[in-house]
Design a protein around this motif. Structure first.
Motif, PDB file in Angstrom:
ATOM      1  N   ASN A 163      16.722  56.353  42.666  1.00 18.10           N
ATOM      2  CA  ASN A 163      16.695  57.802  42.858  1.00 18.10           C
ATOM      3  C   ASN A 163      17.311  58.544  41.675  1.00 18.10           C
ATOM      4  N   ALA A 164      18.304  57.928  41.054  1.00 24.41           N
ATOM      5  CA  ALA A 164      18.969  58.563  39.904  1.00 24.41           C
ATOM      6  C   ALA A 164      18.436  58.046  38.574  1.00 24.41           C
ATOM      7  N   LYS A 165      17.199  57.556  38.579  1.00 28.01           N
ATOM      8  CA  LYS A 165      16.644  56.957  37.359  1.00 28.01           C
ATOM      9  C   LYS A 165      16.561  57.967  36.225  1.00 28.01           C
ATOM     10  N   MET A 170      18.547  59.847  30.967  1.00 24.03           N
ATOM     11  CA  MET A 170      19.092  60.885  30.088  1.00 24.03           C
ATOM     12  C   MET A 170      20.454  60.481  29.535  1.00 24.03           C
ATOM     13  N   ILE A 171      21.293  59.874  30.371  1.00 25.87           N
ATOM     14  CA  ILE A 171      22.612  59.437  29.898  1.00 25.87           C
ATOM     15  C   ILE A 171      22.477  58.364  28.826  1.00 25.87           C
ATOM     16  N   PHE A 176      22.737  56.815  23.211  1.00 24.16           N
ATOM     17  CA  PHE A 176      22.051  56.194  22.076  1.00 24.16           C
ATOM     18  C   PHE A 176      22.022  57.148  20.881  1.00 24.16           C
ATOM     19  N   LEU A 177      21.699  58.426  21.113  1.00 24.19           N
ATOM     20  CA  LEU A 177      21.687  59.392  20.018  1.00 24.19           C
ATOM     21  C   LEU A 177      23.089  59.617  19.453  1.00 24.19           C
ATOM     22  N   LEU A 293      20.761  67.065  24.822  1.00 27.36           N
ATOM     23  CA  LEU A 293      21.493  67.592  23.669  1.00 27.36           C
ATOM     24  C   LEU A 293      22.962  67.868  24.019  1.00 27.36           C
ATOM     25  N   ILE A 294      23.203  68.427  25.204  1.00 27.97           N
ATOM     26  CA  ILE A 294      24.589  68.704  25.609  1.00 27.97           C
ATOM     27  C   ILE A 294      25.364  67.402  25.794  1.00 27.97           C
ATOM     28  N   LEU A 295      24.751  66.424  26.466  1.00 27.80           N
ATOM     29  CA  LEU A 295      25.420  65.132  26.648  1.00 27.80           C
ATOM     30  C   LEU A 295      25.668  64.448  25.302  1.00 27.80           C
ATOM     31  N   THR A 296      24.723  64.572  24.401  1.00 24.76           N
ATOM     32  CA  THR A 296      24.917  63.985  23.069  1.00 24.76           C
ATOM     33  C   THR A 296      26.108  64.597  22.362  1.00 24.76           C
ATOM     34  N   LEU A 297      26.254  65.909  22.483  1.00 26.10           N
ATOM     35  CA  LEU A 297      27.405  66.576  21.855  1.00 26.10           C
ATOM     36  C   LEU A 297      28.712  66.073  22.445  1.00 26.10           C
ATOM     37  N   TYR A 298      28.798  65.948  23.764  1.00 24.46           N
ATOM     38  CA  TYR A 298      30.027  65.459  24.400  1.00 24.46           C
ATOM     39  C   TYR A 298      30.305  64.007  24.004  1.00 24.46           C
TER      40      TYR A 298
END
Length: 476
Positions: A163-165, A170-171, A176-177, A293-298
């Motif tokens: 369900n959280a695939k 995205m995580i 990875f980025l 993009l936001i997760l990558t920044l964090y």
């Protein structure tokens, strides 16, 4: 004849002298019955005698009367408190009632209440009978219940992960980025920039790249839509003047069928559903891109803390080696991202030069499309080639289509078998055959994301095999 044996102190020998030591002290005889001392004095004397015996472990206890107390034998514990598990001492008048085995001819406890209480061993402590022995771990019921509970837990975890695939993907992509952009951040730090400023600079460059890519597509798309809207009447007139189409219409009634289909409710409903689906996909894609993009920044700003946290999960005796291997894996992932951007840049530059020479419209926008799609291993160049060839045919002629197809077929072979393996061999130290196989397997499992993550995963696995598994095999 009187005893002439001299004595040291003139006292009579005690009754125990001259005998082998038995390790116990014989108490003094009890006082006579008419001793005027009261019971309190006798108790005090008994306590004094116990203290004066030396306090050794092998001295026996002495009763107030002077007699030896028999050795106490630890009795087995009978009743236990069902709440605490401790032993319970029952009064003599309320001794526990043992369960009675049914005798032949005894009444059935299902019908006889007294027989039911007798067989269950009912007493004041267990009003509903004594509980049976606890089930052991090897009992079939316990084993089956534990196994079923484990299966249910595993199934729930798999269902939750399914369900959280999208969130998990995205995580993973954001991490990875972040790992791939970290070498650029570290290089800026060597020039004296703090980590915050270096992260902001790299992230700003990424945002500008995506913004430039989107801006380059706005003008061609808007012009093509406007041109298509103006040319629709001309296209309809050409279809009506086409002799072959007129013959097919006379024979099969194509225009009449097409008119009925277009005016039908199903076509209108399907068109509306298609437009709604395209809008949902576009909105979902924009949302996922912003989230990544936001997760990558964090992740990029807190990558050292994240690495330290995961390294501390390893045992202290092996933490140094785990940290070294982890740093090497992260460096290879960063090298892979840098190599992938290098290959995409080469593809974009070559496409821009070729399209400019051929005179195809919107050469810069098409070159950026080729560069972005080329980030996907192996199949990215094919996707970009199809898009460029289609646009060249729509804005030019058949010759432009054929030339573009030939150019991209040759370029894709050169990239797949010469450029790509050499760049990946230098950046991630993976054999060319392993690179191609990993990309194919990853694309089959997770699509585009799997193709992106397959090669660094293969690099990490090959490093662990070479540095951990193979040396251990040499010691066996």
């Amino acid at each position: 004849m009187p005893d002439q044996t001299p004595h040291d102190d003139g006292r009579d020998p005690s009754p125990g002298e001259g005998r082998p030591a038995t390790g116990s002290r014989v108490p003094a005889p009890a006082p006579p019955a008419d001793d005027p001392r009261n019971g309190e004095a006798r108790d005090e004397e008994a306590r004094d005698g116990e203290v004066g015996s030396g306090g050794t472990d092998d001295d026996e206890s002495v009763a107030p009367s002077g007699a030896l107390i028999p050795e106490e034998i630890e009795q087995p514990v009978g009743e236990r408190d069902p709440a605490t598990g401790g032993p319970v001492t029952l009064p003599a008048a309320q001794s526990a009632t043992e369960p009675v085995a049914p005798e032949p001819g005894a009444p059935d406890p299902a019908h006889d209440v007294e027989q039911r209480k007798r067989e269950a061993g009912v007493d004041h402590l267990f009003p509903f009978g004594r509980p049976g022995q606890p089930l052991g771990r090897a009992h079939p019921f316990v084993f089956g219940f534990t196994a079923a509970l484990g299966v249910i837990t595993a199934w729930m975890l798999v269902k939750a992960a399914t369900n959280a695939k999208s969130v998990l993907v995205m995580i993973v992509v954001a991490m990875f980025l972040a790992v791939g952009l970290n070498p650029a951040v570290e290089r800026l730090r060597k020039f004296g920039l703090p980590r915050g400023a270096a992260v902001a600079t790299v992230f700003l460059i990424v945002i500008l790249f995506f913004a430039g890519f989107v801006a380059s597509l706005v003008q061609p798309v808007s012009e093509q839509v406007t041109e298509l809207r103006h040319n629709i009447p001309e296209y309809v007139q050409q279809l009506q003047d086409n002799k072959r189409l007129a013959e097919w219409d006379k024979r099969y009634g194509l225009l009449e069928r097409a008119e009925k289909t277009v005016n039908g409710d199903g076509f209108q409903r399907g068109l509306t559903d298609t437009a709604t689906g395209i809008g949902k996909v576009a909105i979902n894609g924009i949302f996922q891109t912003i989230t990544i993009l936001i997760l990558t920044l964090y992740f990029l700003s807190s990558l050292p803390q994240i690495k330290t946290f995961f390294y501390q999960l390893a045992p202290r005796s092996r933490r140094a080696r785990v940290a070294l291997l982890g740093d090497e894996i992260l460096d290879r992932i960063g090298g892979y991202v840098a190599g992938q951007f290098t290959i995409a840049l080469i593809a974009g530059v070559c496409s821009y030069v070729f399209l400019s020479i051929l005179g195809v419209k919107y050469a810069l926008a098409l070159a950026l499309i080729v560069a972005v799609t080329d980030l996907v291993p192996l199949i990215g160049a094919t996707i970009g080639a199809v898009v460029v060839s289609l646009v060249a045919f729509l804005t030019g002629n058949t010759t432009d289509l054929i030339v573009c197809a030939i150019f991209y077929v040759v370029y894709q072979q050169v990239e797949n078998y010469l450029v790509y393996p050499r760049v990946m061999k230098r950046t991630v130290d993976v054999q060319p055959a392993v690179t191609i196989v990993a990309a194919l397997v990853g694309a089959a499992l997770l699509g585009v994301v799997g193709a992106l993550l397959a090669i660094p995963t293969a690099a990490a696995i090959s490093l662990l095999i070479r540095e951990v598994a193979m040396p251990r095999q040499e010691t066996l």
